[in-house]
Design an enzyme around this catalytic site. Structure first.
Site, PDB file in Angstrom:
ATOM      1  N   LYS A 142      33.878  44.457  36.521  1.00 34.94           N
ATOM      2  CA  LYS A 142      34.207  44.675  37.797  1.00 34.94           C
ATOM      3  C   LYS A 142      36.136  44.548  37.357  1.00 34.94           C
ATOM      4  O   LYS A 142      36.357  43.941  37.043  1.00 34.94           O
ATOM      5  CB  LYS A 142      33.862  43.584  38.651  1.00 34.94           C
ATOM      6  CG  LYS A 142      32.347  43.963  39.142  1.00 34.94           C
ATOM      7  CD  LYS A 142      32.156  43.263  40.638  1.00 34.94           C
ATOM      8  CE  LYS A 142      31.297  42.143  40.150  1.00 34.94           C
ATOM      9  NZ  LYS A 142      31.994  41.190  41.366  1.00 34.94           N
ATOM     10  N   GLU A 184      33.899  26.601  37.665  1.00 32.28           N
ATOM     11  CA  GLU A 184      33.815  28.455  37.514  1.00 32.28           C
ATOM     12  C   GLU A 184      32.875  28.427  35.972  1.00 32.28           C
ATOM     13  O   GLU A 184      31.354  28.233  35.884  1.00 32.28           O
ATOM     14  CB  GLU A 184      34.515  29.228  37.224  1.00 32.28           C
ATOM     15  CG  GLU A 184      35.375  29.469  38.253  1.00 32.28           C
ATOM     16  CD  GLU A 184      34.219  30.713  39.211  1.00 32.28           C
ATOM     17  OE1 GLU A 184      33.285  31.132  38.064  1.00 32.28           O
ATOM     18  OE2 GLU A 184      35.066  31.088  40.038  1.00 32.28           O
ATOM     19  N   LYS A 226      27.865  35.424  31.293  1.00 28.49           N
ATOM     20  CA  LYS A 226      27.937  35.801  31.812  1.00 28.49           C
ATOM     21  C   LYS A 226      27.076  37.057  31.553  1.00 28.49           C
ATOM     22  O   LYS A 226      26.975  38.327  32.136  1.00 28.49           O
ATOM     23  CB  LYS A 226      29.325  36.131  32.033  1.00 28.49           C
ATOM     24  CG  LYS A 226      30.190  37.063  32.263  1.00 28.49           C
ATOM     25  CD  LYS A 226      30.652  36.994  34.141  1.00 28.49           C
ATOM     26  CE  LYS A 226      30.880  38.237  35.058  1.00 28.49           C
ATOM     27  NZ  LYS A 226      32.003  37.868  35.659  1.00 28.49           N
ATOM     28  N   GLU A 236      24.836  45.062  40.206  1.00 31.63           N
ATOM     29  CA  GLU A 236      24.286  43.604  41.230  1.00 31.63           C
ATOM     30  C   GLU A 236      24.088  43.697  41.742  1.00 31.63           C
ATOM     31  O   GLU A 236      24.083  43.411  43.116  1.00 31.63           O
ATOM     32  CB  GLU A 236      26.199  43.468  41.738  1.00 31.63           C
ATOM     33  CG  GLU A 236      26.195  41.857  42.165  1.00 31.63           C
ATOM     34  CD  GLU A 236      27.653  41.754  42.955  1.00 31.63           C
ATOM     35  OE1 GLU A 236      28.757  41.735  42.074  1.00 31.63           O
ATOM     36  OE2 GLU A 236      27.975  40.479  43.368  1.00 31.63           O
ATOM     37  N   ARG A 240      22.264  39.640  38.780  1.00 30.34           N
ATOM     38  CA  ARG A 240      23.740  38.417  39.520  1.00 30.34           C
ATOM     39  C   ARG A 240      24.107  38.380  40.152  1.00 30.34           C
ATOM     40  O   ARG A 240      24.892  37.486  40.303  1.00 30.34           O
ATOM     41  CB  ARG A 240      24.961  40.383  39.118  1.00 30.34           C
ATOM     42  CG  ARG A 240      26.067  40.044  38.199  1.00 30.34           C
ATOM     43  CD  ARG A 240      26.603  41.374  38.058  1.00 30.34           C
ATOM     44  NE  ARG A 240      27.777  41.474  37.867  1.00 30.34           N
ATOM     45  CZ  ARG A 240      28.573  42.366  37.122  1.00 30.34           C
ATOM     46  NH1 ARG A 240      28.124  42.904  36.503  1.00 30.34           N
ATOM     47  NH2 ARG A 240      30.072  41.755  36.910  1.00 30.34           N
ATOM     48  N   ASN A 244      26.927  34.391  42.095  1.00 30.57           N
ATOM     49  CA  ASN A 244      27.659  33.838  43.050  1.00 30.57           C
ATOM     50  C   ASN A 244      27.743  32.389  43.909  1.00 30.57           C
ATOM     51  O   ASN A 244      27.668  31.843  45.289  1.00 30.57           O
ATOM     52  CB  ASN A 244      27.137  34.767  44.169  1.00 30.57           C
ATOM     53  CG  ASN A 244      27.770  36.267  44.094  1.00 30.57           C
ATOM     54  OD1 ASN A 244      29.241  35.918  44.106  1.00 30.57           O
ATOM     55  ND2 ASN A 244      27.573  36.754  44.418  1.00 30.57           N
ATOM     56  N   HIS A 247      30.233  30.890  45.642  1.00 34.84           N
ATOM     57  CA  HIS A 247      30.536  31.017  46.733  1.00 34.84           C
ATOM     58  C   HIS A 247      30.235  31.899  47.771  1.00 34.84           C
ATOM     59  O   HIS A 247      31.680  32.086  48.258  1.00 34.84           O
ATOM     60  CB  HIS A 247      30.619  32.390  45.708  1.00 34.84           C
ATOM     61  CG  HIS A 247      31.384  32.101  44.081  1.00 34.84           C
ATOM     62  ND1 HIS A 247      31.354  31.706  43.089  1.00 34.84           N
ATOM     63  CD2 HIS A 247      32.411  32.783  43.375  1.00 34.84           C
ATOM     64  CE1 HIS A 247      31.646  31.713  42.319  1.00 34.84           C
ATOM     65  NE2 HIS A 247      32.522  32.678  42.320  1.00 34.84           N
ATOM     66  N   HIS A 251      34.021  31.316  49.550  1.00 36.56           N
ATOM     67  CA  HIS A 251      34.847  32.138  50.054  1.00 36.56           C
ATOM     68  C   HIS A 251      35.592  32.071  51.114  1.00 36.56           C
ATOM     69  O   HIS A 251      36.224  32.746  51.702  1.00 36.56           O
ATOM     70  CB  HIS A 251      33.761  33.864  49.673  1.00 36.56           C
ATOM     71  CG  HIS A 251      33.788  34.160  48.236  1.00 36.56           C
ATOM     72  ND1 HIS A 251      33.033  34.993  47.656  1.00 36.56           N
ATOM     73  CD2 HIS A 251      35.351  34.251  47.412  1.00 36.56           C
ATOM     74  CE1 HIS A 251      33.640  35.470  46.492  1.00 36.56           C
ATOM     75  NE2 HIS A 251      34.363  34.609  46.459  1.00 36.56           N
ATOM     76  N   HIS A 264      40.693  29.977  43.994  1.00 36.82           N
ATOM     77  CA  HIS A 264      39.501  30.275  43.775  1.00 36.82           C
ATOM     78  C   HIS A 264      38.322  29.408  43.418  1.00 36.82           C
ATOM     79  O   HIS A 264      37.726  28.849  43.809  1.00 36.82           O
ATOM     80  CB  HIS A 264      39.334  31.739  43.389  1.00 36.82           C
ATOM     81  CG  HIS A 264      37.949  32.087  43.159  1.00 36.82           C
ATOM     82  ND1 HIS A 264      37.168  32.334  44.194  1.00 36.82           N
ATOM     83  CD2 HIS A 264      37.144  32.071  42.166  1.00 36.82           C
ATOM     84  CE1 HIS A 264      36.305  32.979  43.575  1.00 36.82           C
ATOM     85  NE2 HIS A 264      35.902  32.933  42.522  1.00 36.82           N
TER      86      HIS A 264
HETATM   87  N1  LIG Z   1      36.186  40.990  37.682  1.00 35.63           N
HETATM   88  C1  LIG Z   1      35.912  39.928  38.115  1.00 35.63           C
HETATM   89  O1  LIG Z   1      34.648  39.701  38.131  1.00 35.63           O
HETATM   90  C2  LIG Z   1      36.276  38.985  38.840  1.00 35.63           C
HETATM   91  C3  LIG Z   1      35.647  37.701  38.728  1.00 35.63           C
HETATM   92  C4  LIG Z   1      36.874  36.582  39.278  1.00 35.63           C
HETATM   93  C5  LIG Z   1      37.589  36.402  39.976  1.00 35.63           C
HETATM   94  N2  LIG Z   1      38.853  38.005  39.650  1.00 35.63           N
HETATM   95  C6  LIG Z   1      39.959  38.309  40.323  1.00 35.63           C
HETATM   96  O2  LIG Z   1      40.439  37.400  38.991  1.00 35.63           O
HETATM   97  C7  LIG Z   1      42.126  37.075  39.983  1.00 35.63           C
HETATM   98  C8  LIG Z   1      42.514  35.387  39.419  1.00 35.63           C
HETATM   99  O3  LIG Z   1      42.537  35.454  38.430  1.00 35.63           O
HETATM  100  P1  LIG Z   1      42.852  34.365  37.427  1.00 35.63           P
HETATM  101  O4  LIG Z   1      42.232  33.305  38.392  1.00 35.63           O
HETATM  102  O5  LIG Z   1      43.066  34.319  35.719  1.00 35.63           O
HETATM  103  O6  LIG Z   1      45.186  33.905  38.430  1.00 35.63           O
HETATM  104  P2  LIG Z   1      45.912  34.979  38.119  1.00 35.63           P
HETATM  105  O7  LIG Z   1      45.895  36.151  36.879  1.00 35.63           O
HETATM  106  O8  LIG Z   1      46.622  34.860  39.390  1.00 35.63           O
HETATM  107  O9  LIG Z   1      46.269  33.749  37.018  1.00 35.63           O
HETATM  108  C9  LIG Z   1      47.170  32.713  37.431  1.00 35.63           C
HETATM  109  C10 LIG Z   1      48.432  32.129  37.390  1.00 35.63           C
HETATM  110  O10 LIG Z   1      48.514  31.839  36.245  1.00 35.63           O
HETATM  111  C11 LIG Z   1      49.716  31.933  35.453  1.00 35.63           C
HETATM  112  N3  LIG Z   1      49.389  32.179  33.508  1.00 35.63           N
HETATM  113  C12 LIG Z   1      48.061  32.657  33.191  1.00 35.63           C
HETATM  114  N4  LIG Z   1      48.390  32.940  31.673  1.00 35.63           N
HETATM  115  C13 LIG Z   1      48.579  31.794  31.951  1.00 35.63           C
HETATM  116  C14 LIG Z   1      49.061  31.391  30.763  1.00 35.63           C
HETATM  117  N5  LIG Z   1      48.950  31.468  29.342  1.00 35.63           N
HETATM  118  N6  LIG Z   1      49.898  29.740  30.300  1.00 35.63           N
HETATM  119  C15 LIG Z   1      50.396  29.892  31.691  1.00 35.63           C
HETATM  120  N7  LIG Z   1      50.347  30.257  32.768  1.00 35.63           N
HETATM  121  C16 LIG Z   1      49.627  31.546  33.017  1.00 35.63           C
HETATM  122  C17 LIG Z   1      49.480  33.870  36.244  1.00 35.63           C
HETATM  123  O11 LIG Z   1      51.194  34.415  35.895  1.00 35.63           O
HETATM  124  C18 LIG Z   1      49.278  33.258  37.742  1.00 35.63           C
HETATM  125  O12 LIG Z   1      50.679  32.249  37.875  1.00 35.63           O
HETATM  126  C19 LIG Z   1      41.047  37.340  41.909  1.00 35.63           C
HETATM  127  O13 LIG Z   1      42.287  38.534  41.905  1.00 35.63           O
HETATM  128  C20 LIG Z   1      39.485  37.778  41.439  1.00 35.63           C
HETATM  129  O14 LIG Z   1      39.573  38.520  42.768  1.00 35.63           O
HETATM  130  C21 LIG Z   1      37.984  39.511  39.083  1.00 35.63           C
HETATM  131 ZN   LIG Z   2      34.311  32.841  41.497  1.00 35.90          ZN
END
Ligand SMILES: NC(=O)c1ccc[n+]([C@@H]2O[C@H](COP(=O)([O-])OP(=O)(O)OC[C@H]3O[C@@H](n4cnc5c(N)ncnc54)[C@H](O)[C@@H]3O)[C@@H](O)[C@H]2O)c1
Ligand SMILES: [Zn+2]
Length: 362
Positions: A142, A184, A226, A236, A240, A244, A247, A251, A264
């Site tokens: 996704k 998660e 996963k 989904e 799948r 959720n 969630h 959400h 999140h």
């Molecule tokens: N595609 C999918 O199936 C799926 C599933 C769940 C979530 N998501 C998406 O993922 C996003 C959230 O991802 P996230 O929680 O990784 O947030 P993010 O990518 O914003 O990262 C969180 C913070 O950590 C920092 N960071 C990243 N790696 C780091 C590291 N190794 N050391 C220090 N800082 C670091 C980033 O700069 C940011 O400030 C949301 O947009 C959500 O919609 C997608």
């Molecule tokens: Zn999630």
């Protein structure tokens, strides 16, 4: 240490997920081995690249540099995607090229969407650097961005060609981000593996202090779950949905607080407690299992407050959620620690009740 390898199949073909300490410094060799992109563009964010880019510098051709996105959810827009297209064009990337998403879920989703759409699709390598991205967003294909009207409203199913998870990079994650990802992990335990759940419950202090071997094993177990779920249901429509778990309410809490109060995973933490309560009330889950979930979430630390949030407003947010299909809400209940059951007859009254048990007001 050899990385753990999990093979995932997808409509676009099979791809490996490699999990292991030190894999980031081996990226150039790994990409070569999997025949990925003579031409490649690394996509990252400045703070992440500053912390970990040195190990991965061999990925960037001499005279080139990574395309840097702004940090955080606000960067998850079509404007950022357009800037990535420009970066591809200015390097003359053709269809044999690959984008390497080096960052958290935001970088992965945006770079993934750019890779899915540039020239109708080029190679994509996910190098997730947050716990959430390693166990969740990097696998399953996704990708997408937000619109002003809502999150993830534009996107595609576009599987990567390779995913590389190095638990060592998680050391620099702020504690709060790390813990958010851990909810998660707990979720995977609840939906699919009592063993994983117990392992996390028993080893929480070692996990939070980044015990390498333990972390690699746990990330791998989540990736395995996963992968299994998405392979059985790439688009989904059925199994799948179990992902959720927690969630629906999660959400709603995020939406009610304009995505500002909770990470999140923290919102999912509350969501899992709500779903567990409902599962007990429905006779699906034992009180002991609910208690185990409460114990582990409590041990993970305090969650942001919910006392000022209205359960009724949350119901409205749930009604607007994407999980409502044809007016019916598909709600994931836990049947035990390790299995789920999906119901579609949950009443507003029941939801109001369980949200009040979280401490929310009317
Ligand atoms: N595609 C999918 O199936 C799926 C599933 C769940 C979530 N998501 C998406 O993922 C996003 C959230 O991802 P996230 O929680 O990784 O947030 P993010 O990518 O914003 O990262 C969180 C913070 O950590 C920092 N960071 C990243 N790696 C780091 C590291 N190794 N050391 C220090 N800082 C670091 C980033 O700069 C940011 O400030 C949301 O947009 C959500 O919609 C997608
Ligand atoms: Zn999630």
């Amino acid at each position: 240490m050899r990385p753990i390898r999990i093979d995932v199949t997808s409509e676009r073909g099979p791809y490996p997920v490699l999990i292991g300490s030190g894999t980031v410094s081996r990226l150039p060799e790994l990409l070569d081995r999997y025949g990925l992109g003579q031409q490649r563009l690394v996509v990252s964010s400045a703070p992440i690249w500053k912390l970990h880019g040195r190990q991965a510098r061999g990925l960037v051709a001499r005279g080139d540099k990574p395309a840097m996105m702004a940090v955080g959810e606000r960067a998850k827009t079509l404007d950022t995607v357009r800037a990535l297209y420009d970066a591809c064009l200015s390097r003359g990337l053709d269809r044999s090229a690959a984008l390497v998403a080096f960052g958290g879920g935001v970088v992965g989703d945006v770079a993934g969407f750019a890779a899915a759409s540039y020239l109708r699709g080029i190679g994509l390598v996910q190098v997730p650097t947050t716990l959430l991205a390693q166990v969740d967003s990097s696998i399953g294909g996704k990708v997408g961005v937000n619109l002003p009207a809502g999150k993830n409203l534009v996107g595609a199913f576009y599987s990567p060609s390779l995913v590389v998870c190095d638990p060592d990079v998680l050391k620099t994650l702020p504690q709060r981000e790390f813990r958010a990802g851990l909810y998660e992990v707990v979720k995977y335990g609840v939906i699919a593996s009592r063993r994983l759940f117990d392992r996390v419950s028993r080893n929480l202090p070692a996990i939070v202090s980044h015990d390498r071997a333990l972390l690699a094993g746990i990330v791998a177990e989540c990736c395995r779950i996963k992968a299994q779920v998405v392979m059985s249901d790439e688009r989904e429509s059925g199994p799948r949905r179990a992902l959720n778990f927690g969630h629906t309410v999660g959400h709603a809490l995020e939406a009610l607080t304009q995505y500002r109060r909770f990470r999140h995973g923290e919102a999912v933490g509350y969501g899992m407690l709500a779903a567990a309560r409902l599962s007990v009330l429905r006779g699906a889950l034992s009180l002991d299992d609910e208690q185990s979930l409460m114990d582990v979430t409590r041990a993970m630390g305090r969650l942001p407050r919910v006392e000022d949030l209205s359960a009724r407003d949350a119901i409205d947010a749930i009604a607007r959620d994407k999980k409502v299909v044809n007016g019916r809400l598909h709600f994931v209940l836990a049947a035990s620690i390790g299995s789920t059951v999906i119901v579609s007859d949950v009443q507003t009254k029941e939801l109001l009740h369980v949200m009040r048990t979280l401490g929310m007001r009317d």
